[in-house]
Design an enzyme around this catalytic site. Structure first.
Site, PDB file in Angstrom:
ATOM      1  N   ASP A 155     -30.979  -3.918 -31.219  1.00  0.00           N
ATOM      2  CA  ASP A 155     -31.542  -5.183 -31.041  1.00  0.00           C
ATOM      3  C   ASP A 155     -32.307  -5.563 -29.748  1.00  0.00           C
ATOM      4  OD1 ASP A 155     -29.908  -5.959 -33.389  1.00  0.00           O
ATOM      5  OD2 ASP A 155     -28.361  -6.829 -32.205  1.00  0.00           O
ATOM      6  N   ASP A 157     -32.317  -7.680 -27.786  1.00  0.00           N
ATOM      7  CA  ASP A 157     -31.876  -8.548 -26.696  1.00  0.00           C
ATOM      8  C   ASP A 157     -30.529  -7.690 -25.899  1.00  0.00           C
ATOM      9  OD1 ASP A 157     -29.570  -8.552 -28.452  1.00  0.00           O
ATOM     10  OD2 ASP A 157     -29.855 -10.855 -28.881  1.00  0.00           O
ATOM     11  N   TRP A 217     -27.955 -15.066 -39.376  1.00  0.00           N
ATOM     12  CA  TRP A 217     -26.941 -14.395 -38.596  1.00  0.00           C
ATOM     13  C   TRP A 217     -25.648 -14.020 -39.261  1.00  0.00           C
ATOM     14  CZ3 TRP A 217     -22.320 -15.089 -36.558  1.00  0.00           C
ATOM     15  CH2 TRP A 217     -21.885 -14.265 -35.601  1.00  0.00           C
ATOM     16  N   GLU A 220     -24.434  -8.396 -41.908  1.00  0.00           N
ATOM     17  CA  GLU A 220     -24.811  -7.375 -42.223  1.00  0.00           C
ATOM     18  C   GLU A 220     -24.463  -5.970 -41.418  1.00  0.00           C
ATOM     19  OE1 GLU A 220     -27.518  -8.592 -38.852  1.00  0.00           O
ATOM     20  OE2 GLU A 220     -26.485  -9.630 -40.519  1.00  0.00           O
ATOM     21  N   ASP A 221     -24.113  -6.305 -40.139  1.00  0.00           N
ATOM     22  CA  ASP A 221     -23.329  -5.326 -39.304  1.00  0.00           C
ATOM     23  C   ASP A 221     -22.124  -4.899 -39.947  1.00  0.00           C
ATOM     24  OD1 ASP A 221     -25.296  -5.027 -37.352  1.00  0.00           O
ATOM     25  OD2 ASP A 221     -24.485  -6.844 -36.323  1.00  0.00           O
ATOM     26  N   MET A 247     -26.355  -8.403 -22.506  1.00  0.00           N
ATOM     27  CA  MET A 247     -27.140  -9.213 -23.589  1.00  0.00           C
ATOM     28  C   MET A 247     -27.952 -10.055 -23.012  1.00  0.00           C
ATOM     29  SD  MET A 247     -25.504 -10.991 -26.989  1.00  0.00           S
ATOM     30  CE  MET A 247     -25.040  -9.731 -27.763  1.00  0.00           C
ATOM     31  N   HIS A 250     -29.969 -16.118 -25.174  1.00  0.00           N
ATOM     32  CA  HIS A 250     -31.015 -16.556 -26.350  1.00  0.00           C
ATOM     33  C   HIS A 250     -30.172 -17.379 -27.206  1.00  0.00           C
ATOM     34  CE1 HIS A 250     -28.243 -13.577 -28.151  1.00  0.00           C
ATOM     35  NE2 HIS A 250     -28.675 -13.860 -29.405  1.00  0.00           N
ATOM     36  N   ARG A 252     -29.037 -18.623 -30.871  1.00  0.00           N
ATOM     37  CA  ARG A 252     -28.771 -17.904 -31.982  1.00  0.00           C
ATOM     38  C   ARG A 252     -29.358 -18.403 -33.189  1.00  0.00           C
ATOM     39  NH1 ARG A 252     -22.345 -16.993 -32.884  1.00  0.00           N
ATOM     40  NH2 ARG A 252     -22.623 -15.865 -31.373  1.00  0.00           N
TER      41      ARG A 252
END
Length: 298
Positions: A155, A157, A217, A220-221, A247, A250, A252
């Protein structure tokens, strides 16, 4: 006279045999030296804990400082033989400041780890909902063409805080971002595979890659975790004191409200949803100094 000839012939024969033995030993010695010259997994150049530089800097400044980086965000060690060819795959859309901060921190760590590596930025070029899993699948297939042996899904971030987080695939799958500051440096749950993870080709293709179905968001993980469990693969991690990340702040992406329903059949759906079902247009590939941009229409 005949005796002298015999002695001379014997001398030449012995000399020839000695030369052959010498050459054989030289070949063996050279081979051993080549084997001994494989880059160390923990080079002396590693420093352990590092404090991430969260200041946004320009690409031009990094290009000036990172003299080892070749076009495409590629580096090959020159003083030893690398033990992995690593592809760093970063999903991306409209996060240029985060990308610059990540590159500014990541390039020096990968260099100190003496890896042969290339950084691929997987840009979703269309305006459709963000599809992180599909970007990863496409990026994997494109990077595989360059004969990489290890693939790190990263990722944009997440900034590493320790250069002992080895980006080569010491195990597979290897969940690298075990301890993130926003979770108080604790693993939220044991099956987590999100954030940053390293995979070898065999295991990644065994689970059929990422799902292509999850957008926005979330989900998928966890789907990837279920694929991993369904294939009876273990998730490996470095210890908590090493695998630490910061992190970046940001906004979301909109939440995937269908994620819970989609996850219900992950254990079986993985066989028909992933690399095997991937359909996509050939992406536009641009090789900049610090990275390779792969522009994708999902």
């Amino acid at each position: 006279m005949q005796t002298q000839r015999y002695i001379w012939a014997s001398f030449v024969t012995v000399l020839g045999l000695s030369f052959l033995v010498f050459c054989s030993n030289l070949t063996l010695l050279t081979s051993e030296q080549e084997d001994n010259n494989i880059c160390q997994k923990y080079p002396k150049s590693l420093v352990g804990t590092v404090h991430p530089n969260l200041t946004d800097t320009s690409y031009k400044d990094m290009e000036f400082r990172f003299t080892w980086v070749q076009t495409g965000g590629h580096h090959t060690p020159t003083r030893c033989k690398p033990w992995e060819r690593v592809a760093i795959l970063i999903p991306f859309r409209n996060r240029n400041n985060h990308l610059r901060i990540l590159l500014n921190n990541l390039h020096p760590i990968l260099y100190r780890q003496q890896l042969e590596y290339s950084i691929y930025v997987l840009e979703q070029a269309d305006e459709k909902p963000f599809n992180r899993g599909k970007l990863f699948n496409i990026g994997y297939l494109e990077a595989k063409r360059d004969n990489h042996t290890c693939f790190v899904f990263h990722d944009v971030d997440l900034i590493p805080e320790n250069d002992h987080i080895l980006y080569g695939c010491v195990r597979s799958p290897m969940h690298l971002s075990r301890a993130v500051n926003t979770f108080n440096y604790k693993l939220p749950y044991k099956t987590l595979l999100g954030g940053v993870a390293a995979w070898k080709t065999r295991e990644f293709e065994q689970v059929n890659g990422w799902s292509n179905l999850f957008v926005n968001w979330g989900g998928e993980d966890d789907d990837l975790s279920y694929r991993t469990i369904a294939n009876k693969l273990s998730i490996f991690r470095f210890r908590n004191s090493v695998a630490r990340y910061t992190m970046l702040e940001h906004r979301r992406t909109p939440v995937n409200t269908a994620r819970h329903r989609q996850l219900k059949d992950s254990y079986t759906r993985y066989k028909i949803d992933g690399l095997s079902s991937l359909v996509y247009q050939s992406p536009k590939i641009q090789r900049y100094q610090l990275f390779t941009m792969v522009s994708i229409n999902t």
